[in-house]
Design an enzyme around this catalytic site. Sequence first.
Site, PDB file in Angstrom:
ATOM      1  N   ARG A 151      55.225  53.264  29.568  1.00 44.74           N
ATOM      2  CA  ARG A 151      54.527  52.091  30.091  1.00 44.74           C
ATOM      3  C   ARG A 151      53.134  52.515  30.584  1.00 44.74           C
ATOM      4  NH1 ARG A 151      59.878  51.659  31.688  1.00 44.74           N
ATOM      5  NH2 ARG A 151      59.433  52.798  33.602  1.00 44.74           N
ATOM      6  N   VAL A 202      63.373  76.934  33.809  1.00 47.95           N
ATOM      7  CA  VAL A 202      64.302  77.587  34.740  1.00 47.95           C
ATOM      8  C   VAL A 202      63.541  78.054  35.970  1.00 47.95           C
ATOM      9  CG1 VAL A 202      65.956  79.467  35.087  1.00 47.95           C
ATOM     10  CG2 VAL A 202      65.764  78.386  32.841  1.00 47.95           C
ATOM     11  N   LYS A 251      64.963  71.959  29.843  1.00 48.68           N
ATOM     12  CA  LYS A 251      66.103  72.883  29.846  1.00 48.68           C
ATOM     13  C   LYS A 251      67.283  72.342  29.071  1.00 48.68           C
ATOM     14  CE  LYS A 251      67.025  71.128  34.461  1.00 48.68           C
ATOM     15  NZ  LYS A 251      65.669  70.569  34.633  1.00 48.68           N
ATOM     16  N   GLY A 254      64.408  63.514  49.248  1.00 49.11           N
ATOM     17  CA  GLY A 254      63.866  63.612  47.905  1.00 49.11           C
ATOM     18  C   GLY A 254      64.316  64.818  47.108  1.00 49.11           C
ATOM     19  N   VAL A 287      40.816  81.288  29.450  1.00 49.50           N
ATOM     20  CA  VAL A 287      41.255  81.141  28.072  1.00 49.50           C
ATOM     21  C   VAL A 287      40.216  81.657  27.081  1.00 49.50           C
ATOM     22  CG1 VAL A 287      41.826  79.429  26.299  1.00 49.50           C
ATOM     23  CG2 VAL A 287      42.823  79.240  28.589  1.00 49.50           C
ATOM     24  N   LYS A 326      70.454  76.053  32.500  1.00 42.07           N
ATOM     25  CA  LYS A 326      69.609  77.192  32.850  1.00 42.07           C
ATOM     26  C   LYS A 326      70.315  78.516  32.576  1.00 42.07           C
ATOM     27  CE  LYS A 326      67.136  74.520  36.355  1.00 42.07           C
ATOM     28  NZ  LYS A 326      66.973  74.235  37.802  1.00 42.07           N
TER      29      LYS A 326
END
Length: 443
Positions: free
Chosen positions: A47, A131, A104, A186, A34, A204
């Site tokens: 939380r 996307v 999205k 999952g 950077v 998308k």
Amino acid sequence: MSDPIRVALLGCGTVGGEVVRLLGEQSVELAARVGAPVELVGVAVRRPHKHPEVPAELLTADASGLVNRPDVDVVVEVIGGIDPARGLLLDALKAGRGVVTANKALLAEDGVTLAEAADASGADLYYEASVAGAIPLLRPLRESLAGDKINRVAGIVNGTTNFILSAMASSGTGYHEALDEATELGYAEADPSADVDGFDAQAKAAILATLAFHTRVSAADVYCEGISAVTSADIAAAEAVGCTVKLLAICERVPGEPESVSARVYPAMVPLGHPLASVDGAYNAVFVEAEAAGQLMFYGQGAGGAPTASAIMGDLVAVARNRVAGGRGPRESAAAGLPIRPMGATPTRYHISLEVDDRAGVLATIAGLFAQQGVSIATVRQDVTPRDAGARGARLVIVTHLAPDAALAATVAALGELDEVFGVDRVLRVENLGRPVTALGVT
């Protein structure tokens, strides 16, 4: 080096946690890339006590307060949904802060408002992660191909549905069994409706069409069907004609006067010879067809914490570099303003399987009905079905040539009214995506 670039993170779930990790582990490399240190100065969560992995001094439940801190340079948003994300990002953009988002749903519903706020203040708005996860897709559309004319962007943009359809094709299991497997591994959420009903891919597709055709397309402009009605019989029917079934997002220019844009999401047959047919599991793949560049394919992991965080970090580096240099990234280009073509007027192909009376003249009657609707038949296959399996006649499998979707739907409805037709068993669209469907005899 320049003064540090200070980052506020909104949300710290699976993706946000990966962003926190990467900012910590790669701090030295990021500073070198950077030209200034990149510092995480706050993490807003609902939380705070549920996030022991984040230093306590960074956590806050006051997202608005964090966004409006005067020392924040860039806001990274991974909380998702429409509100409160919309208000938070508008506050950041109006204050001239760079925004990196993976949202999205918000971009597809109200990306225009975000883009206008960014333009008004000269702030950056980057959203590569919205996307196809880690796949670098949006930036090539927005920057690399900005000087070309894109005619089609099409592919698999939802990993959950691709996993389910791949499992159905490989093992012969039904939809619900494949969904249960995806949930256990999952790949599917506890409430999978956003994926299996096509809404994720719909959002998308809106983003892809907006960038590809320089025309603002919202989620409401995208025709959408999910995969919950796809059966193992549909998969078998596709295999019988050398195809597989994929949930496709298709965005394309439709020639005519005037030229228009079609954006749609639905399950469709794809020939096995097409590269998309071999994209299995939770992977994504997108084809971009441009006049000068030709056909390009983008392939990779389309979801998950680490892949999505990779895309976010790429955007973060770009925004940080712009701030160090005193500039900004590319603006949204929506100059074309092409009209959105309704699904009924969009040309598609159908694969239709129906059970008919097995006697002379039936095929001629059915062919005449297609002709009355202005639909041309590409191929017909007839099989006499065994009566002991409960069938009452012969099985006809018809593949059409391109025709307006409304005409095809009307043809299917009319078939169901014929006395000679005992039932229309399966209807699936067929997509060749720029290549001949040789297995089906359709060119």
